[in-house]
Write a protein that holds these residues in place. Structure first.
Motif, PDB file in Angstrom:
ATOM      1  N   ILE B 271       0.838  -1.205   0.000  1.00  0.00           N
ATOM      2  CA  ILE B 271       0.000   0.000   0.000  1.00  0.00           C
ATOM      3  C   ILE B 271       0.876   1.260   0.000  1.00  0.00           C
ATOM      4  N   TYR B 272       1.906   1.232   0.844  1.00  0.00           N
ATOM      5  CA  TYR B 272       2.853   2.354   0.950  1.00  0.00           C
ATOM      6  C   TYR B 272       3.486   2.641  -0.412  1.00  0.00           C
ATOM      7  N   ALA B 273       3.888   1.579  -1.102  1.00  0.00           N
ATOM      8  CA  ALA B 273       4.557   1.737  -2.404  1.00  0.00           C
ATOM      9  C   ALA B 273       3.558   2.161  -3.480  1.00  0.00           C
ATOM     10  N   LEU B 274       2.355   1.604  -3.415  1.00  0.00           N
ATOM     11  CA  LEU B 274       1.318   1.965  -4.405  1.00  0.00           C
ATOM     12  C   LEU B 274       1.048   3.473  -4.381  1.00  0.00           C
ATOM     13  N   LYS B 275       0.950   4.019  -3.181  1.00  0.00           N
ATOM     14  CA  LYS B 275       0.677   5.455  -3.055  1.00  0.00           C
ATOM     15  C   LYS B 275       1.754   6.281  -3.755  1.00  0.00           C
ATOM     16  N   ARG B 276       3.007   5.861  -3.610  1.00  0.00           N
ATOM     17  CA  ARG B 276       4.121   6.596  -4.221  1.00  0.00           C
ATOM     18  C   ARG B 276       4.184   6.338  -5.728  1.00  0.00           C
ATOM     19  N   ALA B 277       3.850   5.108  -6.109  1.00  0.00           N
ATOM     20  CA  ALA B 277       3.823   4.793  -7.546  1.00  0.00           C
ATOM     21  C   ALA B 277       2.802   5.669  -8.262  1.00  0.00           C
ATOM     22  N   ILE B 278       1.666   5.890  -7.614  1.00  0.00           N
ATOM     23  CA  ILE B 278       0.622   6.728  -8.232  1.00  0.00           C
ATOM     24  C   ILE B 278       1.137   8.146  -8.447  1.00  0.00           C
ATOM     25  N   ARG B 279       1.889   8.674  -7.462  1.00  0.00           N
ATOM     26  CA  ARG B 279       2.410  10.036  -7.623  1.00  0.00           C
ATOM     27  C   ARG B 279       3.446  10.110  -8.730  1.00  0.00           C
ATOM     28  N   LEU B 280       4.243   9.024  -8.868  1.00  0.00           N
ATOM     29  CA  LEU B 280       5.214   8.987  -9.979  1.00  0.00           C
ATOM     30  C   LEU B 280       4.480   8.867 -11.311  1.00  0.00           C
ATOM     31  N   ALA B 281       3.429   8.054 -11.334  1.00  0.00           N
ATOM     32  CA  ALA B 281       2.650   7.888 -12.572  1.00  0.00           C
ATOM     33  C   ALA B 281       2.058   9.233 -13.001  1.00  0.00           C
ATOM     34  N   GLU B 282       1.626  10.009 -12.023  1.00  0.00           N
ATOM     35  CA  GLU B 282       1.110  11.349 -12.327  1.00  0.00           C
ATOM     36  C   GLU B 282       2.213  12.221 -12.909  1.00  0.00           C
ATOM     37  N   ALA B 283       3.406  12.127 -12.319  1.00  0.00           N
ATOM     38  CA  ALA B 283       4.519  12.974 -12.770  1.00  0.00           C
ATOM     39  C   ALA B 283       4.927  12.650 -14.202  1.00  0.00           C
ATOM     40  N   VAL B 284       4.868  11.378 -14.559  1.00  0.00           N
ATOM     41  CA  VAL B 284       5.270  11.010 -15.935  1.00  0.00           C
ATOM     42  C   VAL B 284       4.030  10.897 -16.848  1.00  0.00           C
ATOM     43  N   GLU B 285       2.874  11.214 -16.293  1.00  0.00           N
ATOM     44  CA  GLU B 285       1.613  11.170 -17.040  1.00  0.00           C
ATOM     45  C   GLU B 285       1.399   9.799 -17.676  1.00  0.00           C
ATOM     46  N   CYS B 286       1.551   8.794 -16.856  1.00  0.00           N
ATOM     47  CA  CYS B 286       1.387   7.415 -17.318  1.00  0.00           C
ATOM     48  C   CYS B 286      -0.089   7.057 -17.311  1.00  0.00           C
ATOM     49  N   ASP B 287      -0.514   6.275 -18.302  1.00  0.00           N
ATOM     50  CA  ASP B 287      -1.939   5.941 -18.393  1.00  0.00           C
ATOM     51  C   ASP B 287      -2.348   4.862 -17.390  1.00  0.00           C
ATOM     52  N   SER B 288      -1.414   4.453 -16.546  1.00  0.00           N
ATOM     53  CA  SER B 288      -1.744   3.415 -15.571  1.00  0.00           C
ATOM     54  C   SER B 288      -2.317   3.995 -14.279  1.00  0.00           C
ATOM     55  N   ILE B 289      -2.438   5.293 -14.200  1.00  0.00           N
ATOM     56  CA  ILE B 289      -2.861   5.916 -12.934  1.00  0.00           C
ATOM     57  C   ILE B 289      -4.168   5.304 -12.421  1.00  0.00           C
ATOM     58  N   GLY B 290      -5.146   5.214 -13.309  1.00  0.00           N
ATOM     59  CA  GLY B 290      -6.455   4.717 -12.890  1.00  0.00           C
ATOM     60  C   GLY B 290      -6.367   3.308 -12.345  1.00  0.00           C
ATOM     61  N   GLU B 291      -5.646   2.455 -13.050  1.00  0.00           N
ATOM     62  CA  GLU B 291      -5.484   1.060 -12.620  1.00  0.00           C
ATOM     63  C   GLU B 291      -4.802   0.988 -11.256  1.00  0.00           C
ATOM     64  N   LEU B 292      -3.741   1.793 -11.087  1.00  0.00           N
ATOM     65  CA  LEU B 292      -3.016   1.790  -9.816  1.00  0.00           C
ATOM     66  C   LEU B 292      -3.911   2.281  -8.682  1.00  0.00           C
ATOM     67  N   GLU B 293      -4.738   3.266  -8.970  1.00  0.00           N
ATOM     68  CA  GLU B 293      -5.634   3.782  -7.918  1.00  0.00           C
ATOM     69  C   GLU B 293      -6.669   2.737  -7.506  1.00  0.00           C
ATOM     70  N   ARG B 294      -7.162   1.995  -8.492  1.00  0.00           N
ATOM     71  CA  ARG B 294      -8.092   0.902  -8.165  1.00  0.00           C
ATOM     72  C   ARG B 294      -7.411  -0.141  -7.274  1.00  0.00           C
ATOM     73  N   CYS B 295      -6.176  -0.488  -7.652  1.00  0.00           N
ATOM     74  CA  CYS B 295      -5.431  -1.492  -6.872  1.00  0.00           C
ATOM     75  C   CYS B 295      -5.216  -0.995  -5.440  1.00  0.00           C
ATOM     76  N   LEU B 296      -4.868   0.274  -5.304  1.00  0.00           N
ATOM     77  CA  LEU B 296      -4.647   0.844  -3.974  1.00  0.00           C
ATOM     78  C   LEU B 296      -5.922   0.750  -3.143  1.00  0.00           C
ATOM     79  N   ALA B 297      -7.047   1.113  -3.761  1.00  0.00           N
ATOM     80  CA  ALA B 297      -8.320   1.079  -3.032  1.00  0.00           C
ATOM     81  C   ALA B 297      -8.636  -0.350  -2.593  1.00  0.00           C
ATOM     82  N   ASP B 298      -8.389  -1.299  -3.516  1.00  0.00           N
ATOM     83  CA  ASP B 298      -8.630  -2.715  -3.186  1.00  0.00           C
ATOM     84  C   ASP B 298      -7.735  -3.170  -2.035  1.00  0.00           C
ATOM     85  N   ALA B 299      -6.461  -2.833  -2.151  1.00  0.00           N
ATOM     86  CA  ALA B 299      -5.495  -3.294  -1.139  1.00  0.00           C
ATOM     87  C   ALA B 299      -5.834  -2.704   0.226  1.00  0.00           C
TER      88      ALA B 299
END
Lengths: 438, 438
Positions: B271-299
Motif C-alpha cells: 500500500i505504501y509503495a502503491l501510493k508513491r507509484a501513483i504520484r510517480l505515474a502522475e509525474a510522468v503522465e502514465c496511463d496506468s494511474i487509474g489502474e493503480l488507484e483501483r489497486c490501492l483502493a482494493d489493497a
C-alpha cells in the motif's frame, strides 16, 4: 605461484578464505604445522592464509616458496557458493643457467641419476647468492658456499657468483678482520653475529678453490689479505701446547652431532687451510710464506704428538680423547699422516666404525672426499651410491639437508617438518663424480 | 593500513610471522575467531596472518578493513631477535565529501551527538555504492539504499550516487523485470539471486524519494518502467482474497525476528509503495494511474476487511493472526487508517507492547518514522534518544546493525562477532532529526 578462482553456485556473498600449505616432503602435507614445536622458528613453515574478496579473481602469492607439494584448503566460502581453481602456475627462479651445464653422462644409471639430482639441488640453491636452501635459511653460509663453488666449477660455471659471494664476505668482516659464518643480504648486507672457527677458515679455502678453478689473479690479490687474516685469527686460537683450544660453546661447526668434540677436526681444518693459504701466499708472492710454513709444521707436529693415539690407530679429540669419524676424516683430508698411513686410517675407520658417526650429507661429503684423497675410490663410489642413492630411493628429487639412513626422522631442530629438503651442502656428488672420475 | 617493522637483537635469521586482528568492537579483540560458529561465513572476521621476509620492512595490508581496534600478535620471530613497530598509518576511504554536509546544530546535546554519529555512519558506508556496512556485507542492498538515500538528502547531498545505485538495480532486473534485493558490483555487476517482496517495492519508493529530493525528471522517465514493474509483480502476489500471499520461505524481509509473520507488514508495504507509484505515474503522465488507484483502493479495503481486528484494535498477520509491532508500524506508515485512528493505533502499540517486537535499528527507524507520521513527535524523540542514545552510551561511534537493549549479545547470525557495528540502516536519526525537526 598464481591461480584463478571461479565461484560456482549463487554469487559469492562473502570473501573466500583459503589456506595454502607448501611442502618439499609429504610430511609437510600430513602433519599440521600447528603441532610443530622444534627449536627453529615456525615462520619457516610455508603456509599462507588469505582472503579473496572479489570472485572470480586471480591470486598471486607474494612470496617465494620451495615445494613439490601444495595443499589448498578452502577454509570458508558461504553456504551459497563453492569455488574451483584454474590455471595454477608456478614460476621457478634461479640464477643458474642450465644451458651452461657442462654435458655429462655415466654408464652407471644410479651415478647418472645422482649427478642429475645434485645439479638440480645446486640449481635451486643458486639465487642472488649461493643459498644454503631455498626453503631455509635462504642464506649465504660459508660452509655451504665452499661446497657449492666446487660443484659449480664442475657444472654451471657461474664463477662470477662465487666471486660475488667472496667479496660479500670480505666486505663485512668485523673490526678484527674476522669473516662471519653467514651473511644477510637484504635489505642491506650485514654479517651475522655467528662466527665459526672452521667456517671462517673456509673463506681462505674457497678463495683457493676459486683461484684454482679460474686462475683469476685480480680477485686473489684483492681478497688475499682477508684470506690470510682468517688463518692468523685461527692461529690465535691455539693453546700453549699448540692445539686448537676446545670450548664449550658452539665455536666450530664440523657436523650436527650432539656429542661430537670439535677440537681434533678443527685442528685438522686449520692444517687443511694452512696448506692452501701457503699456495695462495706463493701465488701473490707474499712475505708471509715462511711464517705460514712454520705454523703448518708446528700444527702438524702437535697433531701427531698430542692427538694421534698410536695404540688405537685413531686421532682423539678433547679432554675425553673422543674417537670420532669427523676427526679421522678431516685429518685424512688435511693429509697429516703419510700417504700410506692415511689410507690405512680410512680403512680402519670404515671397519671399526666408531660411535660418533657422520649425521649430515655435509659430513658424508667429507668422508667421501677423504676416501678419494687416500685412493679408496671403490669405497667412495659405494658410499655415494648408498648414501645419496638412499635419498633417491626415498623419493628425493633434490638432495636433503639431513639424512640418516637409520633414523629417517632425524632433525637437529626437533622436527623433520623444519628440515630443508633441497640443501646446498648435499649437492656435492656431481663434484665428486666429475672431478674424481667416479 | 601500513606500518614499519624493525628488528632488535641479532640480525633476523627467520621470517617474522604476524597476526593482525581488526575489530569494530572490543568483543572482536577478546574472543578468539577460531571459536566462531555462527551462520554467516567466518571469512567476514577481519584477520590477516602474514610473513615479513626482509627486516626492517614495510607492511602494507592488501585489503580494506573496518575497525576501531587492531590487535598485533607476533606469532614467531626466532630466539635471536625481537621486533618493534613504527609509523602505523591508516587511510580511510569514502566517496562522501564531509565538506558538503549541510551544517546542523541542535540545542539538545544528545540529539546533536546522535546526528553526528549518524552522519559518520553514513559516511563510512558511502563507497563505490551505498554499502550496507564496511565490515559486512559491503554490498548494495535495496533496504539499506532507501534509508541511506533519505539520510543523504539531509546531509551529504551525494545525489549522483543514489542515481547510480538506482540505475545499477534497474540495469540487472531479471527476465520478468524483477529487481533483486542486492547487487554484486565487482568484478562485474550481477544481481544476487535473492528477491524480497518488500525490497523490490523499495525500488519504486526510492525512486519516488529521489524525485522528491531532486526534481530530476530524466531519471524518473527512464526508471519509471522498472518502478512500475515492481508494483505489478507485487500485485501478482495477491491471493484470491486480495491479500499478499503468505509463504514459508524468506520471501519478505521486514525485520530480523524469527517468529515474525510477514504477511500484514508486507501488505502494508505494498500500500505504501502503491501510493508513491501513483504520484510517480502522475509525474510522468502514465496511463496506468487509474489502474493503480483501483489497486490501492482494493489493497486498502482488504487490509481493513481481513487484517484489521477491531476487537483488539490491531492489524493481524498470517494464519495465526499474529499481532506484531511490524504490522502496526507499516500499516501506520502506509496510512491505512484515517489520521486520528492511525495515531490511536500507535498509542495503543506503545502501551500494549505486543510480544513480537522490533529487533533491529531498521525496524526501530520505521517505528520512529511511524510515530512522526501520526504526529507523536515527543514519543519519536524519546525513542530516538533511548534507542540510538543507548548505543552511544555503550560506546558506539558509528551506529550498529543490531542493537537489542535487553540482549546486548543479540545476533541473528548466532554470534555477535560477525555483527556489523557500522551499518547503513542505522544511520537514519540524522534524517529523522533534520527532516522532522526533532
Amino acid at each position: 605461484m598464481s591461480f584463478e578462482v571461479r565461484p560456482a553456485g549463487s554469487p559469492p556473498d562473502a570473501p573466500l578464505k583459503l589456506r595454502l600449505t607448501f611442502g618439499e616432503m609429504p610430511v609437510e602435507m600430513a602433519v599440521p604445522f600447528a603441532s610443530y614445536d622444534g627449536s627453529l622458528s615456525s615462520s619457516w613453515l610455508q603456509e599462507e592464509t588469505l582472503y579473496v574478496d572479489v570472485l572470480p579473481g586471480k591470486v598471486s602469492l607474494p612470496r617465494r616458496y620451495s615445494f613439490r607439494y601444495v595443499k589448498l584448503e578452502v577454509l570458508d566460502t558461504s553456504p551459497k557458493y563453492r569455488v574451483s581453481f584454474f590455471n595454477l602456475k608456478c614460476m621457478t627462479v634461479t640464477s643458474a643457467d642450465r644451458a651452461n651445464v657442462i654435458p655429462f653422462d655415466h654408464v652407471d644409471p644410479l651415478l647418472r641419476d645422482i649427478d642429475r639430482i645434485s645439479v638440480r639441488t645446486l640449481e635451486d640453491c643458486t639465487q642472488d647468492v649461493f643459498e644454503d636452501g631455498p626453503k631455509r635459511d635462504r642464506r649465504l653460509w660459508l660452509g655451504d658456499l665452499r661446497l657449492q663453488a666446487l660443484a659449480n666449477y664442475a657444472t654451471f660455471r657461474n664463477d662470477a657468483l662465487v666471486k660475488r659471494c667472496l667479496y660479500l664476505f670480505a666486505g663485512v668482516s668485523d673490526e678484527r678482520g674476522r669473516v662471519s659464518a653467514n651473511l644477510f643480504i637484504a635489505p642491506e648486507l650485514i654479517a651475522d653475529d655467528t662466527y665459526l672457527f672452521d667456517y671462517s677458515l673456509f673463506f681462505t679455502v674457497t678463495l683457493y678453490d676459486y683461484y684454482e678453478a679460474t686462475g683469476e689473479r685480480d680477485t686473489l690479490q684483492e681478497l688475499w689479505p682477508t684470506a690470510r687474516r682468517q688463518v692468523e685469527l685461527a692461529l690465535e686460537q691455539l693453546d700453549d701446547s699448540g692445539i686448537v683450544r676446545d670450548e664449550e660453546t658452539w665455536w666450530s661447526f664440523i657436523d650436527w652431532h650432539e656429542s661430537l668434540n670439535k677440537q681434533a677436526p678443527s685442528h685438522a681444518v686449520l692444517i687443511y687451510a694452512l696448506k692452501r693459504a701457503i699456495r695462495l701466499a706463493e701465488a701473490v708472492e707474499c712475505d708471509s710464506i715462511g711464517e705460514l710454513e712454520r705454523c703448518l709444521a708446528d700444527a702438524r707436529r702437535t697433531a701427531l704428538d698430542l692427538l694421534w693415539d698410536a695404540k688405537q690407530g685413531f686421532f682423539v679429540s678433547g679432554e675425553g680423547r673422543q674417537v670420532s669419524w669427523a676427526a679421522q676424516i678431516w685429518m685424512a683430508l688435511a693429509e697429516v699422516l703419510p700417504s700410506e698411513e692415511n689410507r690405512t686410517l680410512m680403512r680402519r675407520l670404515l671397519s671399526t666404525k666408531p660411535d660418533i658417526a657422520p649425521t649430515t650429507p655435509y659430513m658424508y661429503h667429507h668422508l667421501a672426499e677423504a676416501l678419494l684423497v687416500v685412493g679408496l675410490k671403490d669405497e667412495a663410489v659405494d658410499l655415494v651410491k648408498q648414501y645419496w642413492g638412499g635419498m633417491l630411493k626415498n623419493g628425493a628429487d633434490t638432495f636433503w639437508e639431513l639424512y640418516d639412513p637409520g633414523n629417517p626422522d632425524f632433525s637437529p631442530y626437533g622436527s623433520p617438518l623444519i628440515n630443508s629438503y633441497c640443501h646446498a651442502w648435499s649437492c656435492t656428488p656431481t663434484y665428486l663424480i666429475r672431478r674424481y672420475g667416479l
